[in-house]
Scaffold this motif. Structure first.
Motif, PDB file in Angstrom:
ATOM      1  N   LEU A  39       0.821  -1.152   0.235  1.00 46.92           N
ATOM      2  CA  LEU A  39      -0.069  -0.007  -0.098  1.00 46.92           C
ATOM      3  C   LEU A  39       1.110   1.306  -0.049  1.00 46.92           C
ATOM      4  CD1 LEU A  39      -2.994   1.248   0.044  1.00 46.92           C
ATOM      5  CD2 LEU A  39      -2.489   1.332   2.728  1.00 46.92           C
ATOM      6  N   LEU A  40       1.694   1.209   0.950  1.00 48.91           N
ATOM      7  CA  LEU A  40       2.636   2.609   1.115  1.00 48.91           C
ATOM      8  C   LEU A  40       3.798   2.442   0.191  1.00 48.91           C
ATOM      9  CD1 LEU A  40       2.743   3.143   5.191  1.00 48.91           C
ATOM     10  CD2 LEU A  40       1.117   4.100   3.264  1.00 48.91           C
ATOM     11  N   GLY A  41       4.337   1.397   0.010  1.00 50.71           N
ATOM     12  CA  GLY A  41       5.415   1.218  -0.822  1.00 50.71           C
ATOM     13  C   GLY A  41       5.098   1.674  -2.420  1.00 50.71           C
ATOM     14  N   THR A  42       4.198   0.988  -3.101  1.00 47.14           N
ATOM     15  CA  THR A  42       3.737   1.603  -4.499  1.00 47.14           C
ATOM     16  C   THR A  42       3.342   2.673  -4.597  1.00 47.14           C
ATOM     17  OG1 THR A  42       1.363   0.457  -4.041  1.00 47.14           O
ATOM     18  CG2 THR A  42       3.213  -1.140  -5.018  1.00 47.14           C
ATOM     19  N   GLY A  43       2.561   3.217  -3.437  1.00 49.00           N
ATOM     20  CA  GLY A  43       2.204   4.768  -3.541  1.00 49.00           C
ATOM     21  C   GLY A  43       3.179   5.492  -3.573  1.00 49.00           C
ATOM     22  N   ALA A  44       4.268   5.360  -2.563  1.00 53.90           N
ATOM     23  CA  ALA A  44       5.663   6.147  -2.650  1.00 53.90           C
ATOM     24  C   ALA A  44       6.343   6.261  -4.162  1.00 53.90           C
ATOM     25  CB  ALA A  44       6.583   6.021  -1.319  1.00 53.90           C
TER      26      ALA A  44
END
Length: 304
Positions: free
Chosen positions: A163-168
């Motif tokens: 969730l956070l990794g691909t968003g970043a």
């Protein structure tokens, strides 16, 4: 059935092929031809992983009497050009342009061979999109360490990884014009559209890539091909739940699900190929001939 051809086939040099795309891009392919009429396994890699990384795994598959090809995704490995701020391709273009071009080229080199698509990580996600539009051209699908990136399919706090990794990553790609994974040490250099498609799937779990008017989810749900899906231990990027969730999108397919508990990790199975390559060799024999070929056990546990 495919029988072991002996050391020469497993250790032989690969043909280096170049597949030209309509926009001038070129895809690099390593091809280990099998015996005449032998099944051909076409391996599509994870983001940032070059085709040459899979050499040992390809050799293990060749040892089972299979032809093998490993593809460099657009802009990866020896494929050209490298992505920059002008790159506008994503999931849709890879599934509808790149995959068909490579399969067409390889079928010309292995006429009459049953063709199996093997997808690792994103290579499997894209592979299902391709298969949805081209089911008659495949004898089966192999998913290895390939699951949905949807965060809800990950256990506990590990859901924050996709969730956070691909968003970043998508945010950096928007600002820079592309994802500079070659500098940052993760996932290779990638088109911002491709990274945005990946991040969207991680948030929503939906196959809704940019620029597509195709209903990929319906096509995937209608697939009736045989599928082997393999997960491995210590894989934080494609844990068993994420692999199960990807398989659940194919309710009409003949899915065989295997898990190897050995802690091979997301890419380690390719450098220690015995268990997974053996599983694939036996499954292909069973799929094509209706009965398994006797051979050493690969250590997999059938879970469905």
């Amino acid at each position: 059935m495919s029988g072991p051809p002996g050391p020469a086939a497993a250790d032989g040099p690969a043909e280096r092929l170049t597949v030209a795309l309509p926009d001038g891009a070129e895809l690099a392919v390593l091809h280990w031809p099998g015996p005449a009429g032998a099944p051909l396994v076409v391996l599509w890699p994870a983001l940032g992983v070059p085709a040459r990384f899979y050499r040992r795994f390809a050799g293990a598959l060749a040892g089972h009497g299979l032809g093998v090809a490993a593809v460099d995704l657009r802009g990866q490995g020896d494929s050209r050009p490298r992505p920059d701020s002008s790159a506008r391709y994503g999931y849709h273009e890879l599934a509808t342009v790149d995959y068909p071009a490579v399969f067409d080229a390889l079928r010309g080199r292995a006429p009459g061979s049953p063709v199996f698509l093997l997808g690792h990580s994103i290579g499997g996600q894209l592979g299902l999109m391709y298969a949805a539009g081209n089911p008659a051209g495949l004898s089966g699908i192999l998913l290895v360490a390939s699951g949905t990136p949807h965060f809800r399919s990950y256990p506990g706090l590990t859901a924050l990884i996709p969730l956070l990794g691909t968003g970043a990553m998508a945010g950096v790609a928007r600002l820079r014009g592309y994802w500079p994974g070659d500098l940052l040490g993760f996932a290779g250099r990638q088109s911002r559209v491709l990274v945005a498609d990946w991040a969207r799937m991680a948030r929503t779990g939906r196959f809704r890539p940019a620029g597509a008017d195709t209903d990929y989810e319906r096509g995937i749900a209608d697939l009736r091909l045989p599928v082997l899906a393999v997960s491995v231990g210590d894989d934080r990027l494609a844990p068993p739940g994420a692999v199960d969730a990807l398989c659940a999108l194919m309710p009409r397919a003949e899915v065989s699900r295997r898990h190897h508990a050995e802690p091979l990790g997301h890419t380690g199975w390719a450098t220690r190929p015995g268990p997974v390559a053996g599983e694939i060799g036996r499954w292909i024999d069973t799929t094509l001939a209706g009965k398994p070929r006797p051979g050493p056990e690969g250590g997999g546990d059938a879970v469905s």
